[in-house]
Write an enzyme that holds these catalytic residues in place. Structure first.
Site, mmCIF file in Angstrom:
data_model
loop_
_atom_site.group_PDB
_atom_site.id
_atom_site.type_symbol
_atom_site.label_atom_id
_atom_site.label_comp_id
_atom_site.label_asym_id
_atom_site.label_seq_id
_atom_site.Cartn_x
_atom_site.Cartn_y
_atom_site.Cartn_z
ATOM 1 C CE LYS A 199 -3.593 2.190 2.747
ATOM 2 N NZ LYS A 199 -4.506 2.052 3.873
ATOM 3 C CD GLU A 205 9.619 -5.872 6.936
ATOM 4 O OE1 GLU A 205 9.370 -4.757 6.410
ATOM 5 O OE2 GLU A 205 9.324 -6.148 8.111
ATOM 6 N N GLY A 259 -4.772 -2.323 5.129
ATOM 7 C CA GLY A 259 -4.020 -3.484 4.648
ATOM 8 C C GLY A 259 -4.689 -4.807 4.981
ATOM 9 N NE ARG A 260 -5.973 -4.360 11.270
ATOM 10 C CZ ARG A 260 -5.325 -3.212 11.357
ATOM 11 N NH1 ARG A 260 -4.209 -3.028 10.668
ATOM 12 N NH2 ARG A 260 -5.763 -2.232 12.120
ATOM 13 C CD GLU A 345 -1.255 -4.777 11.616
ATOM 14 O OE1 GLU A 345 -0.026 -4.904 11.648
ATOM 15 O OE2 GLU A 345 -1.897 -4.777 10.555
ATOM 16 C CG HIS A 376 -2.425 -35.963 17.124
ATOM 17 N ND1 HIS A 376 -2.644 -37.134 17.806
ATOM 18 C CD2 HIS A 376 -3.446 -35.851 16.227
ATOM 19 C CE1 HIS A 376 -3.716 -37.735 17.324
ATOM 20 N NE2 HIS A 376 -4.236 -36.972 16.363
ATOM 21 C CE LYS A 486 5.905 -0.809 9.632
ATOM 22 N NZ LYS A 486 4.885 -0.105 8.868
HETATM 23 O O1 F6P Z 1 2.582 -4.523 9.889
HETATM 24 C C1 F6P Z 1 2.266 -3.197 9.657
HETATM 25 C C2 F6P Z 1 1.696 -2.981 8.325
HETATM 26 O O2 F6P Z 1 1.547 -1.617 8.231
HETATM 27 C C3 F6P Z 1 0.384 -3.721 8.088
HETATM 28 O O3 F6P Z 1 -0.698 -3.066 8.624
HETATM 29 C C4 F6P Z 1 0.362 -3.781 6.603
HETATM 30 O O4 F6P Z 1 -0.589 -4.695 6.155
HETATM 31 C C5 F6P Z 1 1.793 -4.170 6.325
HETATM 32 O O5 F6P Z 1 2.539 -3.417 7.268
HETATM 33 C C6 F6P Z 1 2.290 -3.942 4.932
HETATM 34 O O6 F6P Z 1 2.207 -2.605 4.554
HETATM 35 P P1 F6P Z 1 2.326 -2.173 3.030
HETATM 36 O O7 F6P Z 1 1.194 -2.787 2.285
HETATM 37 O O8 F6P Z 1 2.272 -0.684 3.041
HETATM 38 O O9 F6P Z 1 3.640 -2.693 2.517
#
Ligand code: F6P
Length: 521
Positions: A199, A205, A259-260, A345, A376, A486
């Site tokens: 987003k 990452e 995002g979620r 979250e 199990h 972060k």
């Molecule tokens: O983990 C934090 C977060 O901001 C989530 O809410 C989000 O889904 C994820 O990082 C990834 O963010 P982006 O889509 O901006 O890479």
């Protein structure tokens, strides 16, 4: 506005001080010592009565430690917290995400007549996915993390029976280089398409993985063509273009989609590539069904509202700090991890939407694994441990395979687990063999796992989370708690790579660990 329930930014400010909350507290005290066996003995129809249904789904909540009166009191609490009004605000696109001053309008993505920009993006996705499925690509790799990974990864696994078997759709999320190695193992760079989903297009990452992916493609075919192996999904298209992704392969998401909560947006592009636009549209149809059900059904017949209210009952009035989500479906193996982000979250907050401290417990720990494997592993603790863990079992009457004997056995296990948790076993004499029972569970039973029912399941949990947040008066749509880590990681990474000096004010533990790491490299 009543004095004990000031509505600040539209959120209930102090639900704990309401008469409805106090009535529930007193009612809960009155249930002390009551066993689920007593509740079932008292009412032989309990198992048929404490259920709710919609479009083939059954929510059986009879094995929870509650009565008809509990449900009435919880319904009164929902009304007191103005749940109906809050739902209308969310569905109406009002800025219910108050700390970021924007709507959380994911329900608009799955309307039969969505806003024109949503429709246009869906059409672009459908065209793109159809092209991908025409055979040019051997593999699609989704690069994203959190909401840009968990939803589409879960749904692609869940709908494997509906997927194009010729196309290998994989999900790369972790910045751990092992993940890149694992996910690209066996793939031909010349026939691999990466979809970078972010987003913000700033998540380290995702960008690290995207850069490594680009170098991997460029190694095989030179940098000039590498951009053709990338698509992007983002609310920040300029950054995607700066990365070298062609604008016709950049798909929009909007700041009003969290995002979620974004599976129904272009974040689901890799899922659409796997299952095709029609199945994706069926999933949206399922989501919309639950959206309308949530918006219109009375609380006592409303599956997401009931699930949320029972969550409140278990969390706040019994005080149980965790709950388990146990899908008896191998296809739903990633579902608990998806729910962890969706719920934790959203609900892991200790400040209410008005900025005051939460004076009730908020989000519980969500965890789980698919049955029967969990039986199990950790079910011993569920049956005989000193903590009570309410369970949400998810199962389907019909499998997506022809091994019906396996399915009967799978479902027999689900039913047996819920039965033994609730009722235990008669005194075995030997204390080690005692099953006290009285351990609550809810069964969510569908007909078959399909694109439509998966959409329904996702929306069911989204709105469960919303119901609970409304009662607690928290904002379920922000996630400030992930920001500090972060920032600190960026500073530490600069030190590890030698581009920044050590921070003299850092604590001795972190600093000596940094030193130890640096000296062993
Ligand atoms: O983990 C934090 C977060 O901001 C989530 O809410 C989000 O889904 C994820 O990082 C990834 O963010 P982006 O889509 O901006 O890479």
């Amino acid at each position: 506005m009543s004095r004990d329930l000031a509505v600040v930014h539209g959120y209930a400010a102090s639900v704990r001080d309401t008469v409805e909350w106090q009535a529930l507290s007193a009612h809960r005290e009155a249930l002390n010592g009551v066993h689920l066996r007593d509740l079932f003995d008292r009412d032989s129809n309990r198992g048929e009565q404490l259920v709710a249904e919609t479009d083939g789904w059954l929510l059986d909540y009879s094995k929870n430690l509650l009565t008809d009166e509990t449900v009435e009191l919880l319904v009164a609490l929902a009304d007191r917290a103005e749940l109906r009004h809050r739902i209308e605000a969310m569905f109406g696109g009002e800025p219910v995400n108050t700390t970021e001053n924007r709507p959380a309008w994911h329900v608009a993505l799955r309307q039969p007549n969505p806003p024109p920009e949503v429709r246009a993006e869906f059409d672009r996705m459908a065209e793109f996915a159809a092209e991908v499925r025409r055979g040019r690509w051997q593999a699609v790799v989704n690069i994203g993390i959190g909401g840009s990974d968990l939803g589409p990864a879960m749904a692609t696994a869940a709908l494997a029976a509906y997927a194009d078997t010729e196309l290998d759709v994989r999900f790369l999320s972790n910045v751990d280089g092992t993940h890149f190695r694992e996910i690209t193992r066996g793939l031909d760079p010349l026939r691999t398409l990466f979809i970078v989903v972010s987003k913000t297009f700033t998540t380290t990452e995702t960008l690290s993985n995207a850069r490594t992916a680009r170098a991997w493609i460029a190694d095989a075919m030179g940098d000039e063509q590498a951009g053709n192996h990338f698509a992007a999904v983002t609310a920040n298209p300029d950054k995607a273009k700066d990365f070298g992704i062609n604008s016709e392969a950049v798909f929009a998401m909007w700041d009003w989609v969290g995002g979620r909560y974004s599976l129904a947006s272009a974040v689901g592009l890799s899922l659409m590539a796997a299952v095709g636009p029609e199945a994706f549209a069926d999933m949206l149809g399922g989501m919309h069904h639950i959206d309308e059900h949530f918006r219109t059904a009375p609380w006592a017949e409303n599956l997401p509202a009931l699930l949320g209210l029972i969550g409140i009952w278990n969390r706040n009035f019994w005080g149980w700090p965790t709950y388990a989500v146990l899908p008896y479906s191998q296809e739903l193996a990633p579902f608990p991890a998806y729910i962890q982000q969706l719920d934790m979250e959203s609900s892991g907050k200790s400040v209410r939407a008005d900025g005051t401290p939460a004076n009730t417990a908020t989000g519980p720990v969500a965890w789980g694994q698919p049955g029967t494997n969990g039986q199990h592993a950790f079910h011993q603790m569920l049956h005989q441990g000193t903590d009570i863990v309410p369970v949400e079992f998810i199962g389907f009457c019909c499998p997506n395979h022809e091994l019906t004997e396996h399915h009967d056995l799978l479902m027999a296990n689900l039913l047996a687990q819920a039965e033994s948790l609730a009722f235990g076993a008669p005194d075995a004499g030997d204390p080690h063999r005692q099953f006290s029972g009285n351990r609550p569970s809810t069964i969510i039973l569908g007909d078959r796992l399909t694109p439509r029912t998966l959409g329904q399941l996702v929306a069911l949990y989204e709105h469960k989370v919303f119901t609970q947040a409304t009662i607690w008066g928290i904002n379920p749509f922000d996630q400030w708690g992930v920001e500090l880590g972060k920032t600190l990681a960026t500073a530490i990474a600069a030190e590890l790579s030698g581009t920044a000096e050590p921070n003299p004010t850092r604590d001795s533990s972190t600093q000596s660990l940094i030193n130890r790491y640096a000296s062993s490299r």
